[in-house]
Design an enzyme around this catalytic site. Structure first.
Site, PDB file in Angstrom:
ATOM      1  N   LEU A 109       0.808  -1.220   0.000  1.00  0.00           N
ATOM      2  CA  LEU A 109       0.000   0.000   0.000  1.00  0.00           C
ATOM      3  C   LEU A 109       0.843   1.273   0.000  1.00  0.00           C
ATOM      4  O   LEU A 109       0.347   2.365   0.241  1.00  0.00           O
ATOM      5  CB  LEU A 109      -0.972  -0.012   1.194  1.00  0.00           C
ATOM      6  CG  LEU A 109      -1.997  -1.148   1.157  1.00  0.00           C
ATOM      7  CD1 LEU A 109      -2.859  -1.145   2.409  1.00  0.00           C
ATOM      8  CD2 LEU A 109      -2.897  -1.062  -0.076  1.00  0.00           C
ATOM      9  N   SER A 111       3.445   2.242   1.965  1.00  0.00           N
ATOM     10  CA  SER A 111       3.771   2.863   3.250  1.00  0.00           C
ATOM     11  C   SER A 111       5.125   3.588   3.242  1.00  0.00           C
ATOM     12  O   SER A 111       5.230   4.740   3.672  1.00  0.00           O
ATOM     13  CB  SER A 111       3.698   1.780   4.337  1.00  0.00           C
ATOM     14  OG  SER A 111       4.746   1.892   5.222  1.00  0.00           O
ATOM     15  N   ASP A 155       5.578   3.786  -7.116  1.00  0.00           N
ATOM     16  CA  ASP A 155       5.048   4.166  -5.798  1.00  0.00           C
ATOM     17  C   ASP A 155       5.303   5.640  -5.499  1.00  0.00           C
ATOM     18  O   ASP A 155       4.387   6.386  -5.145  1.00  0.00           O
ATOM     19  CB  ASP A 155       5.675   3.304  -4.688  1.00  0.00           C
ATOM     20  CG  ASP A 155       5.026   1.930  -4.585  1.00  0.00           C
ATOM     21  OD1 ASP A 155       4.376   1.515  -5.556  1.00  0.00           O
ATOM     22  OD2 ASP A 155       5.182   1.279  -3.532  1.00  0.00           O
TER      23      ASP A 155
HETATM   24  O1  PMV Z   1       5.444  -1.526  -3.050  1.00  0.00           O
HETATM   25  P1  PMV Z   1       4.517  -2.541  -3.621  1.00  0.00           P
HETATM   26  O2  PMV Z   1       4.469  -3.812  -2.860  1.00  0.00           O
HETATM   27  O3  PMV Z   1       3.206  -1.973  -3.993  1.00  0.00           O
HETATM   28  O4  PMV Z   1       5.151  -3.009  -5.018  1.00  0.00           O
HETATM   29  C1  PMV Z   1       5.430  -2.130  -6.035  1.00  0.00           C
HETATM   30  C2  PMV Z   1       5.151  -2.747  -7.347  1.00  0.00           C
HETATM   31  C3  PMV Z   1       6.203  -3.645  -7.955  1.00  0.00           C
HETATM   32  O5  PMV Z   1       5.906  -3.603  -9.338  1.00  0.00           O
HETATM   33  C4  PMV Z   1       6.068  -5.050  -7.458  1.00  0.00           C
HETATM   34  C5  PMV Z   1       7.607  -3.151  -7.718  1.00  0.00           C
HETATM   35  C6  PMV Z   1       7.954  -1.855  -8.419  1.00  0.00           C
HETATM   36  O6  PMV Z   1       8.968  -1.265  -8.038  1.00  0.00           O
HETATM   37  O7  PMV Z   1       7.251  -1.430  -9.332  1.00  0.00           O
END
Ligand code: PMV
Length: 317
Positions: A109, A111, A155
């Site tokens: 999510l 964090s 993210d």
């Molecule tokens: O942080 P998360 O668990 O939402 O994962 C991000 C998404 C991935 O594609 C798995 C990793 C990335 O860096 O894009």
């Protein structure tokens, strides 16, 4: 005293494949927030207080891999550089950074990126500076590298811009419009799963079987493109089958797990239009696409199937 906040996020389509250059769609989740507060230090040291982890320590005593400390160490020179340009004395009074967050850790999510984003904004504001969204995103990306190893950057982008983004690694993010709001349930398996591990495992598997994995990534990327078009044309119900297909492909990448599959199946049996894991996988959260008619039934089914928490959110409202 200065406070700044940042939202959590979910990846709608394209996780993992996005690390290999495929497009992905992510949206902020405003109900979940990280908060950073900056106050003056009462002594000559800078302090970090992570309330959700009940941990208070001096910046100088932080471990080398401490992401909070690393974020501060990246923001400080930026502020000093700006102050020098403005003819101000390049000296920052010692401060205390206090972190609060309602975003579960290691559950897909966002964090880590949200905490870093809130910290960057709060620190800059405390020292009278306003960063652009791109600057925040870039600084947080550096912290993400410490946390995740080889993050795609999705993210930090969706959280720093706080709007739905169509993201391709290394390209400027494209905000997209949600023509008709749609309703998702976000259900937590309760299993923490560090993204660094799943991303590392996928990389190892891709190195062993590059052609097979590249084909899976490509198909996931096509799903993300189709999904974007449907969201922009106001046909969110069409996302259901795409979510199911994306989940099957994530299973093939070996990033699902029994708990996630159980929640996905329970949601679909209870009438969800689609369901998939979201984020790094092997734990963390899954998404179910619901309507006002099916929402209650699907939520009950998820809870009965073992979800530790279910959040209801409307995308595009
Ligand atoms: O942080 P998360 O668990 O939402 O994962 C991000 C998404 C991935 O594609 C798995 C990793 C990335 O860096 O894009």
């Amino acid at each position: 005293m200065v406070t700044a906040t940042a939202p959590g996020k979910i990846i709608l389509f394209g996780e993992h494949a996005v690390v290999y250059g495929q497009p992905a769609l992510a949206v902020p989740v405003s109900q979940l927030r990280a908060t950073a507060t900056i106050t003056a230090s009462e002594d000559s040291d800078c302090w970090i207080e992570a309330r959700n982890l009940s941990h208070r320590y001096r910046l100088t005593e932080a471990r080398a891999d401490d992401v909070l400390a690393a974020t501060i160490e990246r923001v400080r020179p930026l502020i000093l550089e700006r102050w020098i340009q403005q003819g101000r004395q390049p000296r920052l009074a010692p401060f205390v950074v206090t972190i609060d967050s309602t975003i579960p850790i290691a559950s897909g999510l966002g964090s880590g990126a949200a905490v870093s984003t809130a910290m960057v904004r709060a620190l800059m504001a405390y020292f009278d500076e306003t960063p652009s969204e791109a600057e925040v995103s870039e600084l947080v990306f550096e912290s993400e590298k410490l946390l995740h190893g080889t993050p795609s950057g999705i993210d930090n982008t969706v959280i720093a811009y706080e709007q739905p983004v169509y993201f391709i690694k290394g390209q400027p993010p494209e905000p997209f419009t949600v023509a008709q709001p749609f309703h998702l349930l976000i259900a937590d398996t309760g299993l923490p799963s560090p993204t660094k591990i799943t991303v590392g495992d996928v990389r190892a598997a891709w190195q062993t079987e590059p052609a097979r994995y590249d084909a899976l990534f490509l198909t996931i990327g096509e799903i993300a493109n189709t999904a974007r078009a449907q969201i922009e044309h106001g046909e969110p119900e069409a996302l259901g089958p795409l979510m199911k297909r994306n989940h099957t492909l994530l299973q093939k990448l070996s990033v699902s797990c029994a708990e996630l599959d159980t929640l996905v199946e329970a949601a679909l049996r209870a009438g969800a239009l689609g369901a998939k894991l979201s984020g790094g996988g092997r734990g963390g959260n899954m998404l179910a696409l619901v309507t006002p008619e099916t929402q209650k039934r699907v939520q009950a089914a998820l809870e009965q199937a073992g979800a530790k928490r279910v959040i209801s959110t409307v995308i595009g409202e």
